[in-house]
Write an enzyme that holds these catalytic residues in place. Structure first.
Site, PDB file in Angstrom:
ATOM      1  CG  ASP A  18      -1.781   1.249   1.401  1.00  0.00           C
ATOM      2  OD1 ASP A  18      -2.403   1.731   0.342  1.00  0.00           O
ATOM      3  OD2 ASP A  18      -2.213   1.814   2.257  1.00  0.00           O
ATOM      4  CB  SER A  19       0.255   4.887  -0.449  1.00  0.00           C
ATOM      5  OG  SER A  19      -0.938   4.705   0.655  1.00  0.00           O
ATOM      6  N   GLY A  51      -2.843   9.123  -3.384  1.00  0.00           N
ATOM      7  CA  GLY A  51      -4.210   9.754  -3.786  1.00  0.00           C
ATOM      8  C   GLY A  51      -4.072  11.014  -4.716  1.00  0.00           C
ATOM      9  CB  CYS A  81      -3.172   1.060  -2.250  1.00  0.00           C
ATOM     10  SG  CYS A  81      -3.371   2.656  -2.852  1.00  0.00           S
ATOM     11  CG  ASN A  82      -9.738   0.989  -3.164  1.00  0.00           C
ATOM     12  OD1 ASN A  82     -10.381   0.671  -3.826  1.00  0.00           O
ATOM     13  ND2 ASN A  82      -9.575   0.638  -1.851  1.00  0.00           N
ATOM     14  CB  THR A  83      -4.480   5.333  -5.157  1.00  0.00           C
ATOM     15  OG1 THR A  83      -5.598   5.780  -4.023  1.00  0.00           O
ATOM     16  CG2 THR A  83      -4.254   6.543  -6.259  1.00  0.00           C
ATOM     17  CD  GLU A 162      -1.473   7.345   7.208  1.00  0.00           C
ATOM     18  OE1 GLU A 162      -0.473   7.535   7.859  1.00  0.00           O
ATOM     19  OE2 GLU A 162      -1.666   6.429   6.499  1.00  0.00           O
ATOM     20  CB  CYS A 194      -9.755   4.826   0.543  1.00  0.00           C
ATOM     21  SG  CYS A 194      -8.156   5.089   1.439  1.00  0.00           S
ATOM     22  CB  THR A 195      -6.902  -0.269   2.094  1.00  0.00           C
ATOM     23  OG1 THR A 195      -5.854   0.714   1.802  1.00  0.00           O
ATOM     24  CG2 THR A 195      -7.097  -0.941   0.901  1.00  0.00           C
ATOM     25  CG  HIS A 196      -6.135   5.097   5.023  1.00  0.00           C
ATOM     26  ND1 HIS A 196      -5.334   4.557   3.770  1.00  0.00           N
ATOM     27  CD2 HIS A 196      -5.041   5.481   5.855  1.00  0.00           C
ATOM     28  CE1 HIS A 196      -4.052   4.871   4.105  1.00  0.00           C
ATOM     29  NE2 HIS A 196      -4.024   5.640   5.386  1.00  0.00           N
TER      30      HIS A 196
END
Ligand code: DGL
Length: 275
Positions: A18-19, A51, A81-83, A162, A194-196
């Site tokens: 992921d980012s 993003g 990560c969706n992005t 975050e 979004c994975t967050h």
């Protein structure tokens, strides 16, 4: 015929990237679904957030990370990560070829959503990159052109999560402001693209008073990974998998936040692939 060099052996690890640390929500769900698999996680914290970055940058970062995970002998790479899934999945898949399996976090969710009957109007929230790609609407409408898909970029949410701002007055105000936008009025289902966002799912459910279904990628992707590994005879049976967690830029605050995302404290190590 698979190439001579490939990582498709059951005992090899699952690579997840992921980012940053948001993809740990997916890693946690995979670990719960498949506790005997070894996970190697890479969070590209040096480039967080993805993003706002260009598609070319995301493709470049994703390929370099895939290369690293292949070197670590991963049999499966999960783009958590969706992005990156929206902008770099095809590129990563072409690069990896037959050396490993590649899974993104969008297709399993789209497949899952399309199983439901009577969906008329859907909402999607995610980063600017994911929303600009319009990938959810495109894929959902390929399966069912009758469904109206409305996507809204919610860029403040990643930074907010975050920084540990969730489940409080500030997060409820920001979430409420985004969800009250006209685009998201009268929806039957909301996709958390979004994975967050699994971390704020309870607050989103509270906003909708549990009247609509909220779908996040973590569990759906974990189930998909489990089915795929079973189908390919690639399930591992490690007694003590010994997961490894890496980031491209280490700070204590990232390590502290991991416990929200992976639901327990983990040791982060820096792997400075960009230095
Ligand atoms: N976790 C990333 C995603 O699912 C978002 C964070 C970012 O912008 O880097 O899109």
């Amino acid at each position: 015929m698979p190439k001579a060099f490939h990582n498709l052996f059951p005992l090899n690890p699952i690579g997840i990237f992921d980012s940053g640390i948001g993809g740990l929500t997916v890693a946690h769900a995979i670990n719960k679904e498949l506790p005997k698999e070894k996970i190697i996680y890479f969070g590209d914290t040096a480039h967080l957030p993805y993003g706002d970055k260009s598609a070319d940058s995301i493709k470049y970062y994703s390929i370099r990370i895939a290369q690293l995970l292949l070197k670590k002998q991963c049999k499966l790479i999960v783009i958590a990560c969706n992005t990156a899934s929206a902008l770099a999945y095809e590129t990563v898949k072409d690069f990896v070829g037959e050396q490993a399996l590649v899974v993104n976090v969008i297709d399993p969710v789209v497949e899952d959503v399309l199983l439901r009957n009577k969906l008329k109007r859907l909402g999607v929230i995610g980063t600017k990159g994911t929303v600009k790609s319009d990938i959810y609407a495109t894929k959902i409408n390929q399966g069912n052109p009758e469904i109206e898909v409305n996507s809204l970029a919610t860029p403040l949410l990643v930074g907010m999560i975050e920084e540990g701002f969730f489940n409080n007055k500030i997060s409820r105000t920001i979430i409420g402001d985004y969800l009250s936008k006209a685009k998201l009025k009268k929806i039957d289902l909301l996709i958390l693209a979004c994975t967050h966002f699994p971390l704020i799912k309870p607050e989103i459910e509270e906003y909708y008073k549990n009247k609509i279904e909220i779908v996040d990628s973590a569990q759906v992707v974990a189930k998909h990974v489990s089915k795929l590994l079973k189908k390919k005879n690639l399930l591992a049976k490690h007694k003590n998998p010994g997961h490894e967690f890496f980031v491209s830029d280490f700070t204590k605050s990232f390590e502290k936040s991991t416990k929200f995302f992976f639901r327990k404290k983990i040791r982060l190590e820096e792997l400075g692939i960009w230095k």
